[in-house]
Design a protein around this motif. Structure first.
Motif, PDB file in Angstrom:
ATOM      1  N   LEU A  15       1.004  -1.006  -0.127  1.00 37.08           N
ATOM      2  CA  LEU A  15      -0.120   0.086  -0.031  1.00 37.08           C
ATOM      3  C   LEU A  15       0.878   1.330   0.044  1.00 37.08           C
ATOM      4  O   LEU A  15       0.687   2.326  -0.715  1.00 37.08           O
ATOM      5  CB  LEU A  15      -0.727   0.072   1.174  1.00 37.08           C
ATOM      6  N   ILE A  19       0.876   4.324  -3.009  1.00 35.84           N
ATOM      7  CA  ILE A  19       0.814   5.839  -2.685  1.00 35.84           C
ATOM      8  C   ILE A  19       1.901   6.484  -3.062  1.00 35.84           C
ATOM      9  O   ILE A  19       1.765   7.343  -3.773  1.00 35.84           O
ATOM     10  CB  ILE A  19       0.457   5.863  -1.356  1.00 35.84           C
ATOM     11  N   LYS A  23       2.497   9.371  -5.971  1.00 41.46           N
ATOM     12  CA  LYS A  23       3.072  10.715  -5.665  1.00 41.46           C
ATOM     13  C   LYS A  23       4.287  10.908  -6.584  1.00 41.46           C
ATOM     14  O   LYS A  23       4.617  12.143  -7.252  1.00 41.46           O
ATOM     15  CB  LYS A  23       3.398  10.858  -4.327  1.00 41.46           C
ATOM     16  N   PHE A  38      -3.676  14.682  -4.030  1.00 41.95           N
ATOM     17  CA  PHE A  38      -3.538  13.450  -3.616  1.00 41.95           C
ATOM     18  C   PHE A  38      -2.840  13.277  -2.208  1.00 41.95           C
ATOM     19  O   PHE A  38      -3.222  12.521  -1.256  1.00 41.95           O
ATOM     20  CB  PHE A  38      -2.746  12.579  -4.719  1.00 41.95           C
ATOM     21  N   SER A  39      -1.630  14.175  -2.046  1.00 44.71           N
ATOM     22  CA  SER A  39      -1.075  14.147  -0.654  1.00 44.71           C
ATOM     23  C   SER A  39      -1.936  14.569   0.595  1.00 44.71           C
ATOM     24  O   SER A  39      -1.940  13.840   1.470  1.00 44.71           O
ATOM     25  CB  SER A  39       0.054  15.217  -0.855  1.00 44.71           C
ATOM     26  N   TRP A  41      -5.236  13.989   0.726  1.00 46.43           N
ATOM     27  CA  TRP A  41      -6.192  12.818   0.568  1.00 46.43           C
ATOM     28  C   TRP A  41      -5.745  11.788   1.360  1.00 46.43           C
ATOM     29  O   TRP A  41      -6.403  10.873   2.140  1.00 46.43           O
ATOM     30  CB  TRP A  41      -6.504  12.767  -0.598  1.00 46.43           C
ATOM     31  N   THR A  42      -4.172  11.402   0.975  1.00 44.84           N
ATOM     32  CA  THR A  42      -3.828  10.278   1.812  1.00 44.84           C
ATOM     33  C   THR A  42      -3.039  10.588   2.784  1.00 44.84           C
ATOM     34  O   THR A  42      -2.273   9.264   3.304  1.00 44.84           O
ATOM     35  CB  THR A  42      -2.657   9.520   0.694  1.00 44.84           C
ATOM     36  N   LYS A  43      -2.916  11.662   3.377  1.00 43.60           N
ATOM     37  CA  LYS A  43      -2.062  12.031   4.592  1.00 43.60           C
ATOM     38  C   LYS A  43      -2.332  11.120   5.710  1.00 43.60           C
ATOM     39  O   LYS A  43      -1.339  10.449   6.123  1.00 43.60           O
ATOM     40  CB  LYS A  43      -2.227  13.397   5.011  1.00 43.60           C
ATOM     41  N   PRO A  45      -4.300   7.924   6.064  1.00 45.52           N
ATOM     42  CA  PRO A  45      -3.773   6.708   5.675  1.00 45.52           C
ATOM     43  C   PRO A  45      -2.443   6.549   5.561  1.00 45.52           C
ATOM     44  O   PRO A  45      -1.669   5.260   6.069  1.00 45.52           O
ATOM     45  CB  PRO A  45      -4.599   6.325   4.278  1.00 45.52           C
ATOM     46  N   GLU A  46      -1.494   7.419   4.832  1.00 46.04           N
ATOM     47  CA  GLU A  46      -0.275   7.223   4.701  1.00 46.04           C
ATOM     48  C   GLU A  46       0.430   7.065   6.157  1.00 46.04           C
ATOM     49  O   GLU A  46       1.441   6.271   6.339  1.00 46.04           O
ATOM     50  CB  GLU A  46       0.468   8.178   3.952  1.00 46.04           C
TER      51      GLU A  46
END
Ligand code: HEC
Length: 213
Positions: A15, A19, A23, A38-39, A41-43, A45-46
């Protein structure tokens, strides 16, 4: 025994890589707007994924019996890729980002193949001394077969290259096979010098017997 942990590690790494590659793709193709979105939105979860990835990684490293070279290299490469990725993303530095992607993909390949060159050495972890209590003639034979016989007989024994007969259908007895392996015949070379250590001919013959359907 640690399979649950291992699966969690592999899943979180996968995963994380997805991501990360998205990026890197946005950055390298100058899509700053998409990258920003995207960064954001995924902050969260990442953060969670990286934590799981690092925590399970550290745990698994403490559990291995023997730390092998590939594992050390993998860890160093992953650690080296982190500052590069941070510089890449924060400073929008393409060279740093590309280098970190390269390092991470290399580390992934190393981890998957357990090898620095992505090839498994045939004799890795194979006990070759018939006197050893952990000796397994089948494993020894499989390694000998891979190195010496595969190029004509193929992985499964039925490749038939250079006129080699299908070993899965061989009607020969163990002794007859051992004899032809020792002495060779026509195109097939003799192995009495190459496989002269105790147990080598017997081991590869045992493996060849197991190919029979
Ligand atoms: C250069 C290609 C080549 C290599 C390498 C090779 N073989 Fe062969 N093998 C042959 C050929 C050709 C024959 C048939 C010989 C004949 O009968 O004229 C054969 C025959 C055999 C047979 C007899 C099978 C039968 O029923 O007729 C066995 C067993 C065998 N090989 C095992 C091995 C093993 C084990 C190795 C590795 C240690 C090996 N071979 C390496 C080409 C090869």
């Amino acid at each position: 025994m640690h399979t649950g942990m291992l699966h969690t590690h592999v899943l979180s790494v996968t995963l994380f890589l997805i991501i990360y590659l998205v990026k890197a793709y946005y950055l390298l193709t100058d899509r700053k707007k998409e990258l920003g979105k995207f960064s954001k939105w995924t902050k969260i979860p990442e953060m969670v994924i990286s934590f799981i990835f690092l925590a399970t990684g550290v745990y698994l490293t403490t559990q291995v019996e023997k730390i092998e070279t590939w594992l050390i290299v993998k860890i160093i490469v992953v650690l080296a890729s982190i500052p590069l990725a941070i510089v890449g993303i924060k400073k929008e530095n393409k060279a740093a980002m590309a280098a970190s992607v390269g390092l991470l993909l290399y580390a992934f390949g190393v981890a998957e193949s357990k090898s620095l060159t992505f090839t498994k050495p045939a004799f890795e972890n194979v006990v070759t001394d018939p006197q050893s209590p952990s000796y397994d003639a089948m494993k020894h034979g499989a390694a000998i077969y891979q190195v010496n016989c595969e190029r004509c007989h193929g992985v499964d024994g039925n490749a038939g290259l250079q006129g080699a007969p299908d070993l899965t259908k061989s009607q020969m007895s163990f002794e007859q096979k051992a004899m032809i392996i020792t002495l060779g015949k026509s195109v097939m070379p003799s192995y009495q010098n190459m496989l002269s250590k105790p147990g080598e001919i017997a081991a590869v013959t045992t493996f060849v017997e197991s190919l029979k359907k």
